[in-house]
Design a protein around this motif. Structure first.
Motif, mmCIF file in Angstrom:
data_model
loop_
_atom_site.group_PDB
_atom_site.id
_atom_site.type_symbol
_atom_site.label_atom_id
_atom_site.label_comp_id
_atom_site.label_asym_id
_atom_site.label_seq_id
_atom_site.Cartn_x
_atom_site.Cartn_y
_atom_site.Cartn_z
ATOM 1 N N ARG A 97 0.813 -1.214 0.000
ATOM 2 C CA ARG A 97 0.000 0.000 0.000
ATOM 3 C C ARG A 97 0.855 1.277 0.000
ATOM 4 N NH1 ARG A 97 -4.992 1.982 0.668
ATOM 5 N NH2 ARG A 97 -5.159 4.015 1.650
ATOM 6 N N PRO A 98 1.826 1.441 0.903
ATOM 7 C CA PRO A 98 2.594 2.694 0.877
ATOM 8 C C PRO A 98 3.448 2.847 -0.371
ATOM 9 C CG PRO A 98 3.488 1.173 2.521
ATOM 10 C CD PRO A 98 2.185 0.608 2.063
ATOM 11 N N VAL A 99 3.996 1.741 -0.874
ATOM 12 C CA VAL A 99 4.850 1.834 -2.061
ATOM 13 C C VAL A 99 4.010 2.152 -3.296
ATOM 14 C CG1 VAL A 99 6.525 0.620 -3.506
ATOM 15 C CG2 VAL A 99 6.518 0.251 -1.042
ATOM 16 N N GLN A 100 2.853 1.489 -3.425
ATOM 17 C CA GLN A 100 1.971 1.765 -4.562
ATOM 18 C C GLN A 100 1.473 3.205 -4.525
ATOM 19 O OE1 GLN A 100 1.054 -0.335 -7.184
ATOM 20 N NE2 GLN A 100 0.013 1.433 -8.065
ATOM 21 N N ALA A 101 1.095 3.666 -3.339
ATOM 22 C CA ALA A 101 0.605 5.043 -3.214
ATOM 23 C C ALA A 101 1.693 6.041 -3.576
ATOM 24 C CB ALA A 101 0.105 5.282 -1.795
ATOM 25 N N ALA A 102 2.923 5.787 -3.119
ATOM 26 C CA ALA A 102 4.023 6.716 -3.420
ATOM 27 C C ALA A 102 4.334 6.741 -4.911
ATOM 28 C CB ALA A 102 5.265 6.316 -2.628
ATOM 29 N N ALA A 103 4.287 5.567 -5.568
ATOM 30 C CA ALA A 103 4.559 5.511 -7.008
ATOM 31 C C ALA A 103 3.467 6.228 -7.788
ATOM 32 C CB ALA A 103 4.667 4.053 -7.461
ATOM 33 N N ALA A 104 2.209 5.995 -7.408
ATOM 34 C CA ALA A 104 1.100 6.635 -8.127
ATOM 35 C C ALA A 104 1.153 8.153 -7.988
ATOM 36 C CB ALA A 104 -0.230 6.091 -7.610
ATOM 37 N N ARG A 105 1.401 8.622 -6.764
ATOM 38 C CA ARG A 105 1.443 10.074 -6.557
ATOM 39 C C ARG A 105 2.653 10.690 -7.262
ATOM 40 N NH1 ARG A 105 -2.448 8.238 -5.308
ATOM 41 N NH2 ARG A 105 -2.711 8.957 -7.445
ATOM 42 N N ILE A 111 6.284 -7.685 -6.998
ATOM 43 C CA ILE A 111 6.010 -6.345 -7.528
ATOM 44 C C ILE A 111 5.313 -5.555 -6.424
ATOM 45 C CG2 ILE A 111 4.786 -5.008 -9.271
ATOM 46 C CD1 ILE A 111 5.012 -7.439 -11.122
ATOM 47 N N LEU A 112 5.986 -4.550 -5.895
ATOM 48 C CA LEU A 112 5.439 -3.750 -4.793
ATOM 49 C C LEU A 112 4.596 -2.597 -5.292
ATOM 50 C CD1 LEU A 112 8.575 -3.588 -2.462
ATOM 51 C CD2 LEU A 112 6.740 -5.292 -2.513
ATOM 52 N N ALA A 113 4.873 -2.142 -6.501
ATOM 53 C CA ALA A 113 4.078 -1.055 -7.096
ATOM 54 C C ALA A 113 4.048 -1.249 -8.603
ATOM 55 C CB ALA A 113 4.668 0.313 -6.744
ATOM 56 N N ARG A 134 17.366 0.967 -4.101
ATOM 57 C CA ARG A 134 17.746 1.467 -2.777
ATOM 58 C C ARG A 134 17.344 0.409 -1.774
ATOM 59 N NH1 ARG A 134 14.817 6.219 0.739
ATOM 60 N NH2 ARG A 134 16.546 6.717 2.153
ATOM 61 N N ASP A 135 18.310 -0.150 -1.080
ATOM 62 C CA ASP A 135 18.033 -1.253 -0.152
ATOM 63 C C ASP A 135 17.258 -2.350 -0.882
ATOM 64 O OD1 ASP A 135 19.340 0.154 1.884
ATOM 65 O OD2 ASP A 135 17.493 1.230 2.424
ATOM 66 N N ASP A 136 16.105 -2.785 -0.326
ATOM 67 C CA ASP A 136 15.359 -3.887 -0.951
ATOM 68 C C ASP A 136 14.223 -3.361 -1.830
ATOM 69 O OD1 ASP A 136 15.106 -6.572 -1.487
ATOM 70 O OD2 ASP A 136 13.816 -7.003 0.232
ATOM 71 N N LEU A 137 14.464 -2.221 -2.491
ATOM 72 C CA LEU A 137 13.529 -1.668 -3.471
ATOM 73 C C LEU A 137 14.281 -1.435 -4.775
ATOM 74 C CD1 LEU A 137 11.569 1.140 -1.525
ATOM 75 C CD2 LEU A 137 10.781 -1.168 -2.049
ATOM 76 N N ALA A 138 13.754 -1.954 -5.867
ATOM 77 C CA ALA A 138 14.313 -1.687 -7.192
ATOM 78 C C ALA A 138 13.196 -1.111 -8.047
ATOM 79 C CB ALA A 138 14.875 -2.948 -7.815
ATOM 80 N N LYS A 157 10.585 10.560 -1.757
ATOM 81 C CA LYS A 157 10.135 11.561 -0.804
ATOM 82 C C LYS A 157 8.761 11.190 -0.254
ATOM 83 C CE LYS A 157 11.382 15.683 -1.795
ATOM 84 N NZ LYS A 157 11.515 17.017 -2.413
ATOM 85 N N GLY A 158 7.962 10.490 -1.071
ATOM 86 C CA GLY A 158 6.606 10.126 -0.664
ATOM 87 C C GLY A 158 6.515 8.856 0.158
#
Length: 503
Positions: free
Chosen positions: A212-220, A240-242, A473-477, A501-502
């Motif tokens: 939820r937070p990763v998808q929201a940050a990508a969408a915004r 796939i997180l986002a 960055r860390d465990d996010l690509a 930032k989001g």
């Protein structure tokens, strides 16, 4: 003697009258026998206890049980009560167990009377069930399924305006096969149907891998940027997180391929590292470079950086360095083989389909040079580029997926197994991608210091260049792609900065 004879004759006549009026059995016995036969489902025995049973007596009983999916029947008679000299009734309760709806209790009355000098059941359809009168029928009807609810990995609703709807909506039918509901309906001619029992369709809830937070940050991060997409993958699992996709004209970030531009230099760099080129090796980065007796290539803005390390040539995205090193060190088959190691041409099982890309072999040196910098005939999907960045971070290429491994196998088949990459090449690529953000083409753009990446600008004949930025960055690509967005630095990198930032 005559008197005695007369008395004897009169006595015999009276006995004959009594015998002729004797009633066979009793109301209690007939009722008990009927209930026993009913419990056993012995329709023939039941019919013998009924006065003039209708021709469809057995059919009615069987149809009701079959059509309503009756699994069992319990009957509990109450006390017999007389309603006349030769009539009686037995109130009773019953419970039919319906396969789809559970227990269905009812109250009934068994009517009895003397007919043909025997106690008989006076059967009507209401005996079977009290509602079966005046043409009423009982039916079991299926309630259409509700759409499956796809939620985040945390079990939350997918964020509003997530830009993932184009992938989630086609998935819903995959989870609707067990979602039907049921209703027991009383149908009366000329009147609305009445639902007696209902089991609403169970909403199937399926967790995706989306965070939820990763998808929201990508969408915004994509808000206000037309024709763009951002995909985020967890390198350690391939989840796939986002998946935020605003591509227009029915393009898909998962299935459609585009020229990758300089993000493909990540693959070319891997091939050159395998060939023996050291990350610290000094290499020329002139403003322009002509392959002997072939085409000329230039850097963006024809910038001449002189002699730099191979790592810095990657950080500055020197086209001329990569063209010279590729055409002197590699063959087309080498570049293609390295691309295949890192996912190109490999089957991807996400749960929503998908493809990676292609690097066609060529015998044309000019085409090999163009391929090396992601222009030529090389094409890829944003999904594939996100998986590439994830493989650099983790050291293992994993097929990205949007659903659980079990659901992915059911829908897309068995995914390609994990592929462990050359640790030496991986370590070098990590340092080179860190240099891109530290002092290369993505520097000074507001990215966190611990982000590593690669920018790309892919020239296309049908409009402005496509903008790319991949990284981790860390465990996010991630992969950011803006179709016809211009340069990767100006169009794609700011989206990644807003994303972090989001978070």
């Amino acid at each position: 003697m005559l008197v005695i004879a007369v008395v004897a004759v009169v006595g015999a006549g009276a006995f004959a009258v009594i015998a002729s009026n004797r009633i066979k059995g009793s109301a209690d016995e007939t009722a008990a026998a009927y209930f026993a036969a009913w419990r056993e489902g012995d329709l023939a025995a039941m019919a013998r206890l009924v006065y003039k049973p209708p021709e469809d007596f057995a059919v009615r009983h069987r149809q009701l049980s079959e059509e309503l999916h009756v699994e069992s029947l319990q009957l509990t008679p109450g006390p017999l009560r007389g309603t006349g000299e030769e009539s009686a009734e037995v109130p009773f309760t019953g419970v039919r167990q319906l396969a789809e709806l559970g227990a269905w209790p009812f109250d009934g009355v068994l009517h009895l009377a003397v007919r043909d000098r025997a106690w008989k059941v006076l059967w009507t359809p209401e005996t079977l069930h009290p509602m079966l009168k005046d043409g009423v029928t009982l039916e079991l009807t299926e309630i259409d399924p509700t759409p499956a609810e796809l939620v985040t990995s945390e079990g939350d609703k997918i964020p509003v305006d997530s830009y993932a709807e184009a992938y989630l909506e086609p998935l819903r039918p995959e989870f609707e096969q067990v979602n039907h509901g049921w209703a027991l309906v009383a149908k009366t001619p000329g009147r609305p149907d009445v639902r007696l029992l209902t089991r609403a369709p169970k909403a199937e809830v399926e967790r995706t891998t989306l965070s939820r937070p990763v998808q929201a940050a990508a969408a915004r991060a994509l808000d206000g940027v037309d024709d763009s997409t951002m995909i985020v993958i967890r390198p350690s699992t391939g989840e796939i997180l986002a998946l935020a996709d605003r591509l227009e004209d029915d393009y898909s970030a998962v299935r459609d391929v585009f020229p990758p531009g300089s993000v493909f230099k990540t693959i070319t760099a891997a091939a050159l590292l395998k060939s023996g080129l050291d990350p610290a090796a000094q290499v020329p980065c002139p403003g322009t470079y002509q392959i002997p007796f072939h085409s000329s290539f230039r850097n963006d803005g024809a910038v001449d950086r002189g002699v730099v390390t191979f790592t810095d040539a990657f950080a500055y995205s020197c086209n001329t360095t990569f063209v010279e090193q590729t055409t002197t060190r590699l063959k087309s088959a080498d570049l293609r083989a390295t691309a295949e190691e890192w996912g190109f041409g490999r089957s991807i099982a996400t749960g929503i389909g998908g493809s990676c890309g292609a690097v066609p072999e060529t015998g044309d040196l000019d085409m090999l040079a163009a391929d090396a910098i992601g222009q030529g005939e090389v094409v890829t999907t944003p999904l594939c580029m996100a998986a590439l960045a994830a493989a650099v971070e983790s050291g293992t290429w994993r097929s990205p997926r949007l659903l659980s491994k079990e659901q992915v196998r059911r829908i897309d088949g068995i995914p390609h197994g994990d592929v462990v990459m050359d640790p030496r090449v991986v370590a070098a690529l990590r340092d080179m991608m860190a240099a891109v953000v530290d002092h290369g083409t993505a520097s000074g753009m507001g990215l966190p210091a611990d982000v590593s990446g690669k920018t790309g600008t892919a020239e296309v004949p049908d409009g402005p260049s496509h903008a790319w930025f991949i990284g981790f960055r860390d465990d996010l690509a991630f992969c950011v792609f803006v179709r016809h967005g211009g340069s990767g630095r100006s169009a794609a990198v700011p989206i990644a900065a807003r994303f972090f930032k989001g978070l």
